[in-house]
Design a protein around this motif. Structure first.
Motif, short mmCIF file in Angstrom:
data_model
loop_
_atom_site.label_atom_id
_atom_site.label_comp_id
_atom_site.label_asym_id
_atom_site.label_seq_id
_atom_site.Cartn_x
_atom_site.Cartn_y
_atom_site.Cartn_z
N ARG A 37 4.68 -61.79 40.73
CA ARG A 37 5.00 -62.01 42.14
C ARG A 37 3.85 -62.78 42.78
NH1 ARG A 37 4.09 -57.49 44.03
NH2 ARG A 37 5.43 -57.38 45.90
N LEU A 38 4.17 -63.92 43.39
CA LEU A 38 3.14 -64.81 43.92
C LEU A 38 3.18 -64.93 45.44
CD1 LEU A 38 4.41 -66.61 41.14
CD2 LEU A 38 2.15 -67.52 41.55
N GLN A 50 0.56 -56.57 53.09
CA GLN A 50 1.91 -56.02 53.12
C GLN A 50 2.60 -56.08 51.75
OE1 GLN A 50 4.13 -58.14 56.15
NE2 GLN A 50 2.41 -58.04 57.58
N LEU A 51 2.39 -57.18 51.02
CA LEU A 51 3.18 -57.45 49.81
C LEU A 51 2.48 -57.07 48.51
CD1 LEU A 51 4.53 -60.99 50.83
CD2 LEU A 51 5.70 -58.78 51.04
N ALA A 52 1.13 -56.98 48.53
CA ALA A 52 0.36 -56.68 47.31
C ALA A 52 0.85 -57.53 46.12
CB ALA A 52 0.45 -55.20 46.97
N PRO A 53 0.75 -58.86 46.20
CA PRO A 53 1.25 -59.73 45.13
C PRO A 53 0.42 -59.59 43.85
CG PRO A 53 -0.05 -61.00 46.69
CD PRO A 53 0.09 -59.63 47.28
N ASP A 54 1.02 -59.98 42.75
CA ASP A 54 0.27 -59.99 41.48
C ASP A 54 -0.72 -61.13 41.46
OD1 ASP A 54 1.87 -57.87 40.27
OD2 ASP A 54 3.47 -59.37 40.17
N LEU A 55 -0.35 -62.25 42.08
CA LEU A 55 -1.19 -63.44 42.02
C LEU A 55 -1.10 -64.20 43.34
CD1 LEU A 55 -1.53 -65.69 38.90
CD2 LEU A 55 -1.50 -66.72 41.16
N ILE A 56 -2.24 -64.67 43.82
CA ILE A 56 -2.31 -65.44 45.07
C ILE A 56 -2.82 -66.83 44.75
CG2 ILE A 56 -3.38 -65.61 47.35
CD1 ILE A 56 -3.73 -62.51 47.21
N LEU A 57 -2.09 -67.84 45.21
CA LEU A 57 -2.49 -69.23 45.04
C LEU A 57 -3.05 -69.68 46.39
CD1 LEU A 57 -2.42 -71.16 42.66
CD2 LEU A 57 -0.22 -72.02 43.47
N LEU A 58 -4.35 -70.01 46.42
CA LEU A 58 -5.08 -70.18 47.67
C LEU A 58 -5.69 -71.57 47.79
CD1 LEU A 58 -6.48 -68.94 50.24
CD2 LEU A 58 -8.31 -68.21 48.69
N ASP A 59 -5.42 -72.23 48.92
CA ASP A 59 -6.06 -73.51 49.22
C ASP A 59 -7.51 -73.26 49.64
OD1 ASP A 59 -6.44 -76.21 49.70
OD2 ASP A 59 -5.56 -76.16 51.70
N LEU A 74 7.69 -73.08 41.26
CA LEU A 74 7.37 -71.81 40.63
C LEU A 74 8.58 -70.89 40.54
CD1 LEU A 74 3.89 -71.26 42.31
CD2 LEU A 74 4.38 -72.13 40.01
N ASN A 75 9.44 -70.92 41.54
CA ASN A 75 10.64 -70.08 41.49
C ASN A 75 11.60 -70.51 40.39
OD1 ASN A 75 10.13 -68.16 43.51
ND2 ASN A 75 10.78 -69.58 45.13
N ALA A 76 11.48 -71.76 39.93
CA ALA A 76 12.35 -72.26 38.86
C ALA A 76 11.89 -71.78 37.48
CB ALA A 76 12.38 -73.79 38.89
N GLU A 77 10.71 -71.18 37.42
CA GLU A 77 10.16 -70.72 36.14
C GLU A 77 10.50 -69.26 35.90
OE1 GLU A 77 8.48 -72.39 33.77
OE2 GLU A 77 8.77 -74.25 34.90
N ASP A 78 10.93 -68.96 34.68
CA ASP A 78 11.19 -67.57 34.32
C ASP A 78 9.89 -66.78 34.41
OD1 ASP A 78 13.83 -68.12 33.82
OD2 ASP A 78 13.54 -68.42 31.66
N GLY A 79 9.96 -65.63 35.04
CA GLY A 79 8.79 -64.75 35.11
C GLY A 79 7.92 -64.99 36.32
N LEU A 88 -1.21 -70.51 35.58
CA LEU A 88 -0.88 -69.26 36.27
C LEU A 88 -0.43 -68.18 35.29
CD1 LEU A 88 0.98 -70.61 39.43
CD2 LEU A 88 -1.44 -70.04 39.15
N LEU A 89 0.39 -68.56 34.33
CA LEU A 89 0.83 -67.59 33.32
C LEU A 89 -0.36 -67.11 32.49
CD1 LEU A 89 4.17 -69.23 32.14
CD2 LEU A 89 3.90 -67.21 33.60
#
Length: 225
Positions: free
Chosen positions: A5-6, A47-56, A23-28, A117-118
């Motif tokens: 979850r990103l 709020q969301l506690a994502p698995d991974l954050i992509l940060l500028d 990214l949504n087009a990729e499985d997983g 990312l994977l």
């Protein structure tokens, strides 16, 4: 591995939307949130506690580095990968010292970014290959914590682990190469971070490149007793 979850944090709407579509087009991989500023990103991460954050890295208002410094203690289980146009050594090292789990350039090919990312999610060091040379440039080491020993006190197994981290291996692959359990590798990583006063696997890799540990990888397994 379960679905990753990103959360995307970038002030450029067009880039965010493009990344989300890619990214949504990729499985997983699933983008669960998008933020246009560091402050908004911090609130969404809480709020969301994502698995991974992509940060500028460079954003108006709260910068990427300031956002990163606030995110790490707030959501310690979330991996943070910096996605930036900057290939400056000072930006790279500042991100490492702030605890970034990855540093990737925005001109990466889409399939490269997905792979980064994977790989990060699986515990690999995530660094754009074009930036590896910056890690070997001498920089002042961070001050050591008084309760932790320095490099001279690293055990042989910790040195072997450090060399393999710098070579980009995940904990599972390090365990396989050294003939130890995943849990033992995690213990060695924690000890390395403490002893060297570092904050992430990526910063360990940077430190190892500067110290020549990468060149020792070939002999890491051979020195096992």
């Amino acid at each position: 591995m379960n679905e990753t979850r990103l959360l995307l944090i970038d002030d450029h709407k067009l880039l965010r939307r493009g990344l989300a579509e890619l990214l949504n087009a990729e499985d997983g991989l699933t983008v669960i949130g998008q933020a246009s500023s560091g402050q908004e990103g911090i609130e969404l991460a809480r709020q969301l506690a994502p698995d991974l954050i992509l940060l500028d890295l460079h954003m108006p208002g709260l910068s990427g580095l300031e956002t990163l410094a606030r995110l790490k203690p707030l959501v310690p289980d979330s991996l943070v990968v910096v996605l930036t146009a900057s290939d400056r050594q000072d930006d790279l090292l500042a991100a490492l010292r702030a605890g970034a789990d990855g540093y990737v350039l925005k001109d990466s090919e889409p399939e490269q970014l997905v792979g980064y990312l994977l790989g990060c999610r699986k515990g690999r060091v995530t660094l754009d290959p074009s930036l590896t040379g910056l890690l070997s440039i001498d920089t002042p080491p961070p001050p050591r914590r008084p309760e932790c020993d320095g490099e001279g006190e690293l055990t042989e197994r910790e040195r072997q682990t450090l060399a393999l981290i710098a070579a980009g291996l995940s904990n599972k692959l390090i365990a396989r190469e050294l003939g130890i359990s995943d849990g033992t590798v995690k213990v060695h990583v924690r000890h390395l971070l403490c002893k060297l006063n570092l904050h992430s696997r990526l910063e360990l890799a940077a430190w190892a490149h500067r110290g020549g540990f990468v060149e020792r990888r070939a002999g890491a397994a051979e020195s096992l007793s």
